[in-house]
Enzyme design. Structure first.
Site, PDB file in Angstrom:
ATOM      1  N   LYS A   1      -1.456   8.443  -4.335  1.00 23.09           N
ATOM      2  CA  LYS A   1      -0.524   7.384  -3.746  1.00 23.09           C
ATOM      3  C   LYS A   1       1.062   7.695  -3.722  1.00 23.09           C
ATOM      4  CE  LYS A   1      -3.755   4.408  -2.550  1.00 23.09           C
ATOM      5  NZ  LYS A   1      -4.048   4.320  -1.383  1.00 23.09           N
TER       6      LYS A   1
ATOM      7  N   TYR B   1      -5.040   8.827  -8.751  1.00 19.85           N
ATOM      8  CA  TYR B   1      -4.780   7.937  -7.889  1.00 19.85           C
ATOM      9  C   TYR B   1      -3.475   7.496  -7.635  1.00 19.85           C
ATOM     10  CZ  TYR B   1      -4.948   3.054  -5.707  1.00 19.85           C
ATOM     11  OH  TYR B   1      -4.683   1.939  -5.100  1.00 19.85           O
TER      12      TYR B   1
END
Length: 317
Positions: free
Chosen positions: A182, A178
């Site tokens: 991002k 993640y």
């Protein structure tokens, strides 16, 4: 196109991905409130890890809310991480409303695991939905704006608002997939901003903090709302910034990273040089680097990462 302060997006068309729940839902409702016609995209899988049967229900419900409030909305239930379905999403917007003006990329999933335990599929699936999904929709929106600019002989109206996370800013030990996705989204956004500026298009990225299905365990017991007060982690605190960035008022905001939550917006600078060392020779030697760098880091904890989130007071807890 004339606009009013009450409906600065009147006559505009917006796509919001992952708009069936949480942040995406709040953003879609806000853009519609500001006058935009909204294409509500959501794959509808019930699991926050992207599993379960696809369900049009969440997207349909948000579209109904927009229409009940006097707005205009249509639904797309495709997977933005699929290149063809992302193209179909942009095509739906242009076929239905004549053009696309605003793209809000929000769709994502979580498959949290420590680095040493993470499987290849857990890595690939999160990168696919977040980073590739942002690329896919941005790619087809960019082509639309470039082609329109060529046809019309000048700049057009275009806004891209992407979604990153504080996991990129401050690290997240249990989310290497993640955090990497991002971080990649920030790089994609700044590249998009540079590439599309000449066509009249801006691209910005937000790091929102909100209590949603994706973060319910992260924020359990954190910042609980007082009786009769809006939850400080409500997605409603994030949506107005998205509305602003989508508006004509934000014409000079481009390539920016903004953190938003609980009634606060922080503009984050690009990384700056903290210290600089030059060799006294033609090439550094190990001993010279040891003499320069080791004292610089001597009193720092070994787990210290970039300080941006610490300086802003944004770490959880």
């Amino acid at each position: 196109m004339p606009t009013s302060t009450s409906e600065p997006l009147k006559g505009r068309t917006a796509i919001v991905t992952g708009a069936g729940r949480g942040l995406g839902r709040a953003e879609a409702l806000e853009l519609a409130r500001l006058g935009a016609s909204v294409v509500v995209n959501d794959f509808g899988r019930p699991g926050r890890d992207g599993t379960g049967a696809a369900d049009a229900g969440p997207a349909e419900q948000v579209a109904r809310e927009i229409r009940a409030d006097g707005g205009t909305a249509t639904v797309h239930t495709g997977d933005v991480a699929d290149h063809q379905q992302a193209e179909e999403l942009v095509q739906l917007a242009t076929d239905t409303y004549g053009r696309l003006d605003i793209l809000v990329n929000n769709a994502g999933i979580l498959r949290d695991r420590m680095l040493f335990s993470m499987t290849e599929d857990e890595w690939d699936s999160v990168i696919r939905v977040h980073l590739k999904g942002h690329f896919n929709t941005s790619h087809f929106a960019a082509r639309h704006w470039r082609d329109r600019s060529k046809r019309e002989g000048g700049p057009v109206y275009g806004r891209v608002i992407n979604t990153s996370s504080e996991a990129y800013l401050a690290g997240s030990a249990g989310q290497p997939n993640y955090a990497a996705a991002k971080g990649g989204i920030v790089g994609l956004t700044t590249s998009t901003a540079l590439a599309l500026a000449k066509y009249g298009v801006t691209a910005n990225v937000i790091c929102p903090r909100a209590r949603t299905r994706m973060t319910e365990d992260v924020f359990a017991g954190f910042g609980e709302p007082e009786a009769g007060r809006l939850d400080p982690l409500s997605p409603r605190h994030v949506a107005p910034l998205v509305g602003y960035l989508a508006s004509p008022a934000a014409a000079n905001v481009n390539g920016q990273l903004l953190v938003v939550h609980g009634g606060m917006v922080a503009v984050v600078e690009r990384p700056r040089i903290q210290a600089k060392f030059d060799t006294a020779q033609d090439v550094f030697t190990y001993d010279e680097l040891d003499a320069l760098l080791t004292p610089h880091y001597k009193d720092r904890p070994p787990n210290e990462t970039f300080a941006a989130a610490e300086v802003l007071g944004l770490r959880h807890g």
